[in-house]
Design a protein around this motif. Structure first.
Motif, PDB file in Angstrom:
ATOM      1  N   LEU A 247       0.829  -1.203   0.000  1.00 46.39           N
ATOM      2  CA  LEU A 247       0.000   0.000   0.000  1.00 46.39           C
ATOM      3  C   LEU A 247       0.863   1.253   0.000  1.00 46.39           C
ATOM      4  CD1 LEU A 247      -2.855  -1.033   2.462  1.00 46.39           C
ATOM      5  CD2 LEU A 247      -3.035  -0.662  -0.001  1.00 46.39           C
ATOM      6  N   ALA A 248       1.983   1.205   0.701  1.00 48.12           N
ATOM      7  CA  ALA A 248       2.899   2.344   0.697  1.00 48.12           C
ATOM      8  C   ALA A 248       3.488   2.573  -0.688  1.00 48.12           C
ATOM      9  CB  ALA A 248       4.004   2.128   1.715  1.00 48.12           C
ATOM     10  N   THR A 249       3.655   1.504  -1.445  1.00 40.23           N
ATOM     11  CA  THR A 249       4.141   1.643  -2.820  1.00 40.23           C
ATOM     12  C   THR A 249       3.084   2.295  -3.712  1.00 40.23           C
ATOM     13  OG1 THR A 249       5.530  -0.315  -2.581  1.00 40.23           O
ATOM     14  CG2 THR A 249       5.013   0.377  -4.815  1.00 40.23           C
ATOM     15  N   MET A 250       1.837   1.959  -3.459  1.00 42.16           N
ATOM     16  CA  MET A 250       0.751   2.562  -4.229  1.00 42.16           C
ATOM     17  C   MET A 250       0.544   4.033  -3.873  1.00 42.16           C
ATOM     18  SD  MET A 250      -0.817   0.357  -6.338  1.00 42.16           S
ATOM     19  CE  MET A 250      -2.549   0.810  -6.434  1.00 42.16           C
ATOM     20  N   PHE A 251       0.716   4.360  -2.581  1.00 38.14           N
ATOM     21  CA  PHE A 251       0.492   5.733  -2.111  1.00 38.14           C
ATOM     22  C   PHE A 251       1.714   6.209  -1.332  1.00 38.14           C
ATOM     23  CE2 PHE A 251      -3.470   3.282  -2.090  1.00 38.14           C
ATOM     24  CZ  PHE A 251      -4.200   3.976  -3.036  1.00 38.14           C
ATOM     25  N   PRO A 252       2.818   6.455  -2.025  1.00 38.74           N
ATOM     26  CA  PRO A 252       4.088   6.737  -1.343  1.00 38.74           C
ATOM     27  C   PRO A 252       4.130   8.089  -0.627  1.00 38.74           C
ATOM     28  CG  PRO A 252       4.318   7.041  -3.712  1.00 38.74           C
ATOM     29  CD  PRO A 252       2.962   6.452  -3.497  1.00 38.74           C
ATOM     30  N   THR A 254       1.864   9.409   1.266  1.00 40.18           N
ATOM     31  CA  THR A 254       1.024   9.444   2.459  1.00 40.18           C
ATOM     32  C   THR A 254       1.888   9.622   3.708  1.00 40.18           C
ATOM     33  OG1 THR A 254      -0.528   7.941   1.390  1.00 40.18           O
ATOM     34  CG2 THR A 254      -0.738   8.219   3.769  1.00 40.18           C
ATOM     35  N   HIS A 255       1.512  10.589   4.537  1.00 37.46           N
ATOM     36  CA  HIS A 255       2.201  10.797   5.809  1.00 37.46           C
ATOM     37  C   HIS A 255       1.253  11.513   6.765  1.00 37.46           C
ATOM     38  CE1 HIS A 255       2.938  14.544   3.582  1.00 37.46           C
ATOM     39  NE2 HIS A 255       2.946  15.131   4.770  1.00 37.46           N
ATOM     40  N   THR A 264       5.275   7.623   8.764  1.00 36.81           N
ATOM     41  CA  THR A 264       5.528   7.407   7.345  1.00 36.81           C
ATOM     42  C   THR A 264       4.367   6.645   6.723  1.00 36.81           C
ATOM     43  OG1 THR A 264       6.661   5.313   7.699  1.00 36.81           O
ATOM     44  CG2 THR A 264       7.995   7.332   7.834  1.00 36.81           C
ATOM     45  N   SER A 265       4.412   6.499   5.411  1.00 31.34           N
ATOM     46  CA  SER A 265       3.359   5.762   4.717  1.00 31.34           C
ATOM     47  C   SER A 265       3.327   4.302   5.162  1.00 31.34           C
ATOM     48  CB  SER A 265       3.562   5.861   3.197  1.00 31.34           C
ATOM     49  OG  SER A 265       4.837   5.360   2.823  1.00 31.34           O
ATOM     50  N   HIS A 266       4.490   3.700   5.381  1.00 36.64           N
ATOM     51  CA  HIS A 266       4.542   2.316   5.852  1.00 36.64           C
ATOM     52  C   HIS A 266       3.857   2.172   7.213  1.00 36.64           C
ATOM     53  CE1 HIS A 266       7.306   0.538   2.823  1.00 36.64           C
ATOM     54  NE2 HIS A 266       7.763   1.782   2.721  1.00 36.64           N
ATOM     55  N   GLN A 267       4.143   3.082   8.122  1.00 36.35           N
ATOM     56  CA  GLN A 267       3.557   3.015   9.452  1.00 36.35           C
ATOM     57  C   GLN A 267       2.050   3.259   9.419  1.00 36.35           C
ATOM     58  OE1 GLN A 267       6.080   6.021  11.153  1.00 36.35           O
ATOM     59  NE2 GLN A 267       7.523   4.525  11.992  1.00 36.35           N
TER      60      GLN A 267
END
Length: 534
Positions: A247-252, A254-255, A264-267
């Motif tokens: 999902l972070a790859t799709m919406f990098p 995002t924060h 971060t987007s991963h978190q």
């Protein structure tokens, strides 16, 4: 009523009693001196060998293992309800004669009381205790699985998230490391056959912990059960990392800032996906999710098709690269390859649920063969497409502008959501068994335990967000023991004195290989994790 001690297994099925006699037999403790002496006199060569005899008066944790793991092999989804409200009550299904228990008496009645008695499980030697530990959320296990269904269940277990990581394993270990993939396939097939032979050694054995208890007593049961639960817990950590990464790859971009803390987007996506799957863990009946998770085979095939479509139709192309072998990073590849073939936790369940257990070897051939083809195709094509830039999940390398990429990523995200609750449920139920007897029926405590488990998984996933390294660690530390070492050790112990020298040598060699690879791979994975954290 006293059962005839000389009653043979064939006549046992034809033995009939009235309702009053059935009730007396179900409440019987089967602790008469004559019964004990009969068990002690069993010959080593019989199916109920004294070497494999398990004390029927000893309650064994975990009791919920088979029923919870059978959710992986459920083919008919029962009704669904939450851990709240009046929907918690429902009619108990009558148990089948095949229900798992090491404590099932050697001679028992096959008739159920049709009127005066509640429907209970057939663990006759400690009925009252098991009624406390029983799991009403789960349907009773039944021996009704066809060969095709068993094969599908086996493929569904093996053909999972390991598919995403095998190209990265080729990058780390080199092209010749694929030979190790095939070697693990052969060894794991053989150890699967050994588990089958262990189950055949005694009709009371149904699950992997049962085998451990028959071989090494209660300590063997506990060690194997704990390792299997650790493996399931770690799989949920991988699910969380997997969903957040994609999902972070799709919406990098995002924060978020929360209370001065930057996320971060991963978190953010790790937290979001955890909140999405949390209600599924609260479900009282997981039959529907079990039905949906059977689509894991379809999901894996779809992701592979998207990868091939990207390389051929979308003209990403294939570019030869890589080394022949990299000995320094080979332990990393070993961990991933062993993870890919670790389905032994449910192999005994699949065998026990089959209508024709004699055909289990063919089930193993298909369950091992089909994923192997998938792994090899993905390994070769994925590494040729992305070369040394390949990441721990090949979906993270797929160009975002193509529709095939979007389909692959969303499939990769949704599929773990259907498997998450099924994976963590055996762990939750085993912990619920440890509650004081007065609290074992408390649904609020069950909800708290399951919620705490999910939150702890999230914390670990945020602390160690390295998909490939966690998988390599799982493969080396846990899967290597479950799939390679323990089956051989249990087989040697349970069939001591009845094996040929060739069988003994083969098992000891496999144990030595498994322990060596486990030590080397675990050290390598821990060292890499420390380096990543630093």
């Amino acid at each position: 009523m006293k059962l005839d001690e000389d009653l043979g297994p064939d006549r046992q099925d034809e033995f009939q009693t009235d309702d009053e006699e059935n009730q007396a037999e179900r409440n019987c403790d089967y602790d008469d001196d004559d019964d004990v002496s009969q068990s002690d006199d069993l010959s080593p060569g019989s199916r109920n060998s004294s070497d494999n005899y398990v004390d029927v008066n000893t309650p064994s944790w975990p009791q919920s293992y088979r029923q919870s793991m059978d959710m992986f092999t459920s083919v008919t989804p029962p009704s669904i309800s939450f851990l709240t409200g009046s929907s918690l009550t429902h009619r108990r299904l009558p148990p089948s004669d095949s229900e798992s228990s090491l404590h099932k008496p050697l001679v028992s009645s096959t008739n159920l009381d049709k009127e005066g008695l509640p429907l209970t499980t057939p663990v006759q030697s400690f009925t009252s205790l098991y009624s406390i530990l029983s799991v009403p959320e789960l349907p009773p296990p039944r021996e009704q699985c066809s060969v095709a269904q068993a094969t599908l269940n086996g493929i569904n277990v093996l053909c999972g998230i390991g598919t995403l990581a095998v190209p990265h394993a080729v990058r780390e270990g080199g092209w010749l490391s694929l030979l190790l993939l095939l070697l693990f396939c052969i060894i794991c097939f053989y150890t699967g056959i050994l588990l089958k032979r262990c189950l055949e050694g005694s009709p009371g054995l149904k699950t992997y912990p049962d085998i451990g208890q028959a071989a090494f007593g209660m300590s063997g049961r506990l060690v194997i059960a704990i390792i299997l639960y650790m493996e399931l817990y770690a799989s949920c950590i991988e699910y969380t990392i997997l969903m957040s990464d994609n999902l972070a790859t799709m919406f990098p971009k995002t924060h978020m800032y929360i209370g001065g803390m930057y996320l971060t987007s991963h978190q953010i996506f790790a937290i979001a996906t955890t909140l999405v799957v949390l209600p599924t863990v609260w479900l009282r009946n997981l039959g529907l999710l079990s039905y949906l998770s059977a689509g894991g085979v379809v999901a894996s095939i779809l992701v592979v098709i998207c990868l091939l479509w990207l390389g051929v139709v979308d003209q990403v192309g294939f570019h030869p690269s890589g080394t022949i072998i990299d000995l320094a990073n080979l332990p990393f590849a070993l961990g991933i390859y062993s993870f890919c073939y670790s389905g032994h936790s449910v192999f005994p369940n699949i065998y026990s649920s089959m209508k024709e257990p004699s055909k289990f070897p063919w089930v193993l051939v298909a369950a091992m063969g089909f994923p192997s083809i998938i792994y090899i195709v993905v390994s070769v094509c994925g590494f040729l497409m992305f070369g040394d830039k390949i990441k721990s999940q090949f979906t993270l390398n797929m160009p975002q502008q193509y529709m095939a990429t979007k389909v692959a990523i969303w499939t990769t995200v949704v599929n773990p959501m259907t498997k998450y609750a099924l994976t963590i449920m055996p762990v939750a139920l085993s912990l619920e068994e440890l509650l004081p007897s007065s609290h074992r029926k408390s649904y609020s405590l069950a909800l708290i335990i399951r919620s705490v488990l999910v939150m702890s998984i999230l914390i670990v996933a945020l602390a160690v967000p390295f998909f490939g390294l966690v998988m390599a660690l799982m493969g080396s530390l846990l899967a290597m023991l479950v799939a390679i070492v323990f089956p051989c050790a249990c087989y040697l112990k349970m069939h001591k004195g009845r094996l040929t020298k060739l069988e003994i040598a083969a098992c000891r060699s496999i144990i030595a290989i498994g322990i060596s690879c486990s030590c080397i791979g675990t050290y390598s994975a821990f060292a890499n994790l420390v380096d990543q954290r630093v």
